[in-house]
Design a protein around this motif. Sequence first.
Motif, PDB file in Angstrom:
ATOM      1  N   GLN A   9      -7.266 -26.948 -92.088  1.00 27.35           N
ATOM      2  CA  GLN A   9      -8.287 -26.128 -91.970  1.00 27.35           C
ATOM      3  C   GLN A   9      -7.906 -24.967 -90.839  1.00 27.35           C
ATOM      4  OE1 GLN A   9     -12.785 -26.927 -91.351  1.00 27.35           O
ATOM      5  NE2 GLN A   9     -11.840 -28.955 -91.568  1.00 27.35           N
ATOM      6  N   GLY A  17      -0.893 -32.841 -82.607  1.00 28.03           N
ATOM      7  CA  GLY A  17      -1.245 -33.964 -83.703  1.00 28.03           C
ATOM      8  C   GLY A  17      -1.222 -33.307 -85.146  1.00 28.03           C
ATOM      9  N   ASN A  18      -1.408 -32.181 -85.499  1.00 28.90           N
ATOM     10  CA  ASN A  18      -1.305 -31.509 -86.657  1.00 28.90           C
ATOM     11  C   ASN A  18      -0.028 -31.668 -87.067  1.00 28.90           C
ATOM     12  OD1 ASN A  18      -3.800 -29.274 -85.616  1.00 28.90           O
ATOM     13  ND2 ASN A  18      -4.364 -30.885 -87.202  1.00 28.90           N
ATOM     14  N   TYR A 126     -18.137 -31.247 -98.712  1.00 34.62           N
ATOM     15  CA  TYR A 126     -16.684 -31.197 -98.019  1.00 34.62           C
ATOM     16  C   TYR A 126     -15.716 -31.927 -98.728  1.00 34.62           C
ATOM     17  CZ  TYR A 126     -13.046 -30.758 -94.515  1.00 34.62           C
ATOM     18  OH  TYR A 126     -12.009 -30.483 -93.661  1.00 34.62           O
ATOM     19  N   MET A 130     -12.289 -31.282-101.212  1.00 33.63           N
ATOM     20  CA  MET A 130     -11.029 -31.907-100.910  1.00 33.63           C
ATOM     21  C   MET A 130     -10.271 -32.653-102.029  1.00 33.63           C
ATOM     22  SD  MET A 130      -9.854 -33.612 -97.463  1.00 33.63           S
ATOM     23  CE  MET A 130      -8.152 -34.814 -97.688  1.00 33.63           C
ATOM     24  N   ASP A 133      -8.899 -29.834-104.570  1.00 35.34           N
ATOM     25  CA  ASP A 133      -7.698 -29.544-104.249  1.00 35.34           C
ATOM     26  C   ASP A 133      -6.812 -30.091-104.669  1.00 35.34           C
ATOM     27  OD1 ASP A 133      -9.047 -27.419-102.461  1.00 35.34           O
ATOM     28  OD2 ASP A 133      -9.086 -28.691-100.479  1.00 35.34           O
ATOM     29  N   VAL A 144      -0.808 -36.669 -94.895  1.00 36.34           N
ATOM     30  CA  VAL A 144      -1.872 -36.404 -94.266  1.00 36.34           C
ATOM     31  C   VAL A 144      -2.009 -37.284 -92.762  1.00 36.34           C
ATOM     32  CG1 VAL A 144      -3.535 -35.444 -95.587  1.00 36.34           C
ATOM     33  CG2 VAL A 144      -3.391 -37.968 -95.351  1.00 36.34           C
ATOM     34  N   GLY A 145      -2.763 -37.174 -91.673  1.00 33.32           N
ATOM     35  CA  GLY A 145      -2.728 -37.894 -90.839  1.00 33.32           C
ATOM     36  C   GLY A 145      -3.860 -39.207 -91.158  1.00 33.32           C
ATOM     37  N   ASP A 147      -6.698 -39.767 -89.991  1.00 34.15           N
ATOM     38  CA  ASP A 147      -8.169 -39.288 -90.061  1.00 34.15           C
ATOM     39  C   ASP A 147      -8.636 -38.925 -91.721  1.00 34.15           C
ATOM     40  OD1 ASP A 147      -7.056 -36.979 -89.910  1.00 34.15           O
ATOM     41  OD2 ASP A 147      -8.393 -35.823 -88.836  1.00 34.15           O
ATOM     42  N   GLN A 148      -7.655 -38.634 -92.615  1.00 29.44           N
ATOM     43  CA  GLN A 148      -8.083 -38.276 -93.768  1.00 29.44           C
ATOM     44  C   GLN A 148      -8.176 -39.271 -94.796  1.00 29.44           C
ATOM     45  OE1 GLN A 148      -9.301 -35.114 -94.433  1.00 29.44           O
ATOM     46  NE2 GLN A 148      -8.918 -34.780 -92.141  1.00 29.44           N
ATOM     47  N   ALA A 185       0.609 -40.670 -86.899  1.00 28.87           N
ATOM     48  CA  ALA A 185      -0.577 -40.629 -87.777  1.00 28.87           C
ATOM     49  C   ALA A 185      -1.968 -40.228 -86.972  1.00 28.87           C
ATOM     50  CB  ALA A 185      -0.833 -41.643 -88.747  1.00 28.87           C
ATOM     51  N   ILE A 187      -2.762 -38.981 -83.225  1.00 29.66           N
ATOM     52  CA  ILE A 187      -2.337 -38.610 -81.859  1.00 29.66           C
ATOM     53  C   ILE A 187      -3.908 -38.605 -81.371  1.00 29.66           C
ATOM     54  CG2 ILE A 187      -1.413 -37.142 -80.330  1.00 29.66           C
ATOM     55  CD1 ILE A 187       0.786 -38.691 -81.790  1.00 29.66           C
ATOM     56  N   MET A 197      -6.886 -36.298 -80.666  1.00 28.52           N
ATOM     57  CA  MET A 197      -6.720 -34.805 -80.400  1.00 28.52           C
ATOM     58  C   MET A 197      -7.195 -34.003 -81.527  1.00 28.52           C
ATOM     59  SD  MET A 197      -2.772 -33.152 -79.477  1.00 28.52           S
ATOM     60  CE  MET A 197      -2.819 -34.108 -77.962  1.00 28.52           C
ATOM     61  N   LYS A 199      -8.320 -30.076 -82.970  1.00 30.46           N
ATOM     62  CA  LYS A 199      -7.850 -28.278 -82.704  1.00 30.46           C
ATOM     63  C   LYS A 199      -9.143 -27.499 -82.318  1.00 30.46           C
ATOM     64  CE  LYS A 199      -6.610 -27.857 -87.540  1.00 30.46           C
ATOM     65  NZ  LYS A 199      -7.874 -28.030 -88.167  1.00 30.46           N
TER      66      LYS A 199
HETATM   67  P1  TYM Z   1      -7.376 -30.933 -90.538  1.00 31.94           P
HETATM   68  O1  TYM Z   1      -7.439 -29.392 -90.623  1.00 31.94           O
HETATM   69  O2  TYM Z   1      -8.401 -31.562 -89.644  1.00 31.94           O
HETATM   70  O3  TYM Z   1      -6.260 -31.611 -90.178  1.00 31.94           O
HETATM   71  C1  TYM Z   1      -4.952 -31.208 -90.565  1.00 31.94           C
HETATM   72  C2  TYM Z   1      -3.871 -32.327 -90.728  1.00 31.94           C
HETATM   73  O4  TYM Z   1      -3.699 -32.739 -89.506  1.00 31.94           O
HETATM   74  C3  TYM Z   1      -3.885 -34.156 -89.367  1.00 31.94           C
HETATM   75  N1  TYM Z   1      -4.228 -34.412 -87.980  1.00 31.94           N
HETATM   76  C4  TYM Z   1      -3.812 -35.414 -87.199  1.00 31.94           C
HETATM   77  N2  TYM Z   1      -2.704 -36.064 -87.413  1.00 31.94           N
HETATM   78  C5  TYM Z   1      -2.291 -36.951 -86.143  1.00 31.94           C
HETATM   79  N3  TYM Z   1      -3.073 -37.019 -85.265  1.00 31.94           N
HETATM   80  C6  TYM Z   1      -4.287 -36.053 -84.950  1.00 31.94           C
HETATM   81  N4  TYM Z   1      -4.882 -36.116 -83.635  1.00 31.94           N
HETATM   82  C7  TYM Z   1      -4.576 -35.448 -85.756  1.00 31.94           C
HETATM   83  N5  TYM Z   1      -5.652 -34.349 -86.076  1.00 31.94           N
HETATM   84  C8  TYM Z   1      -5.514 -33.865 -87.370  1.00 31.94           C
HETATM   85  C9  TYM Z   1      -5.110 -34.546 -90.307  1.00 31.94           C
HETATM   86  O5  TYM Z   1      -4.850 -35.793 -90.774  1.00 31.94           O
HETATM   87  C10 TYM Z   1      -4.532 -33.590 -91.501  1.00 31.94           C
HETATM   88  O6  TYM Z   1      -3.456 -34.317 -92.278  1.00 31.94           O
HETATM   89  N6  TYM Z   1      -9.930 -32.036 -94.624  1.00 31.94           N
HETATM   90  C11 TYM Z   1      -8.598 -31.689 -94.249  1.00 31.94           C
HETATM   91  C12 TYM Z   1      -7.974 -30.433 -94.764  1.00 31.94           C
HETATM   92  C13 TYM Z   1      -7.805 -30.344 -96.242  1.00 31.94           C
HETATM   93  C14 TYM Z   1      -6.876 -31.195 -97.010  1.00 31.94           C
HETATM   94  C15 TYM Z   1      -7.072 -30.986 -98.473  1.00 31.94           C
HETATM   95  C16 TYM Z   1      -5.765 -32.104 -96.731  1.00 31.94           C
HETATM   96  C17 TYM Z   1      -8.457 -30.000 -97.192  1.00 31.94           C
HETATM   97  N7  TYM Z   1      -8.114 -30.034 -98.621  1.00 31.94           N
HETATM   98  C18 TYM Z   1      -6.272 -31.612 -99.328  1.00 31.94           C
HETATM   99  C19 TYM Z   1      -4.857 -32.786 -97.630  1.00 31.94           C
HETATM  100  C20 TYM Z   1      -5.224 -32.626 -98.933  1.00 31.94           C
HETATM  101  C21 TYM Z   1      -8.719 -31.376 -92.737  1.00 31.94           C
HETATM  102  O7  TYM Z   1      -9.751 -31.086 -92.025  1.00 31.94           O
HETATM  103  O8  TYM Z   1      -7.460 -31.583 -92.040  1.00 31.94           O
END
Ligand code: TYM
Length: 332
Positions: A9, A17-18, A126, A130, A133, A144-145, A147-148, A185, A187, A197, A199
Amino acid sequence: KPVVLSGIQPSGHLTLGNYLGAIKNWLPLHASHDCYYMLVDLHAVTVRQDPAELRERCYEFISLYLACGLDPAKNVLFVQSHVPAHARLAWVLNCYTQFGELSRMTQFKDKSAKHVDNINAGLFSYPVLMAADILLYQANAVPVGDDQKQHLELTRDVAIRFNNVHGADKPVFTVPEPMIPPVGARIMGLQEPTKKMSKSDDAPTNALYLLDPPDTLVRKIKRAVTDLGSEVRFDVAEKPGVSNLMSILAAASNRSIESIAQEYDGQGYGKFKQAVADAVVATLEPVQARYREVRDDTEGLRRVLRDGAERASARADATLQRVHDALGFIPA
Ligand code: TYM
């Protein structure tokens, strides 16, 4: 080749983290998979965005995709709103997702507690967007991390449900698997190591941003909350701060937690934090060195995104067509 799809996003600023939870793990996949990576701007407007900032941030994020090493010749890089099939499939899937299922999503509960004055229908559905997608590309895996995970579970449930209703002869959707790295996965914040963590809406000293200058990165890491004692030991419950720094060092330098524990135990926190800072700076310096040049070429970025949208649409439209057929919509 199997297909992967993932997205970020465009809100706030990209963090370590991302990078460690997602982008870093995307980089090698093109060798074994057809890769689709997007910016999810339709998801971003579930909370209020300033239009000028959103526009600039989309260019910033796509520049960072490239600067991190995603090659547009080997990966399809695109913006969600450029491919109309996402919104169209999301509508259909809304009709195959239960109110109760969406009410249980922890991210919805967190976000609606934070944005009490704007709990809009988009925020609620939301996870359905996803799911659209992912299912549009018939993705086999979604890197993904942590949280997903819950959103991925819902995506699988919706795909299986749709297949059961409409795919008796041939499943309409591929049921995707999450691809979550063993370290990195999740942070956590540097000042609040019991919360991830993030954004957006974080104190700037809590997160490490991909575009933080090296001296800022070093200073934030040196000031990160540790715990009483001086042992470098992985114990998330008792030593969340130290454990988080160990995860960062392990993921950034491709080492195991065990080898880090062995090397730094008994050395005190100073030397350990210096090693974390060195590894983070070494990871981000090459990204930052490439960033400026990439970002300055806005026309070049737009060409990449136009080409990406065209390639993404070809695959997405084929799935949407099958869905419409399965539903009984007559051809246009
Ligand atoms: P978003 O934008 O919050 O985060 C993007 C990616 O970064 C990972 N992530 C982390 N990994 C480790 N430690 C952290 N602190 C951390 N913060 C974020 C997230 O797990 C993610 O992989 N809903 C999703 C975006 C999305 C999506 C999709 C992802 C929309 N459609 C289809 C995969 C497939 C999101 O808000 O990620």
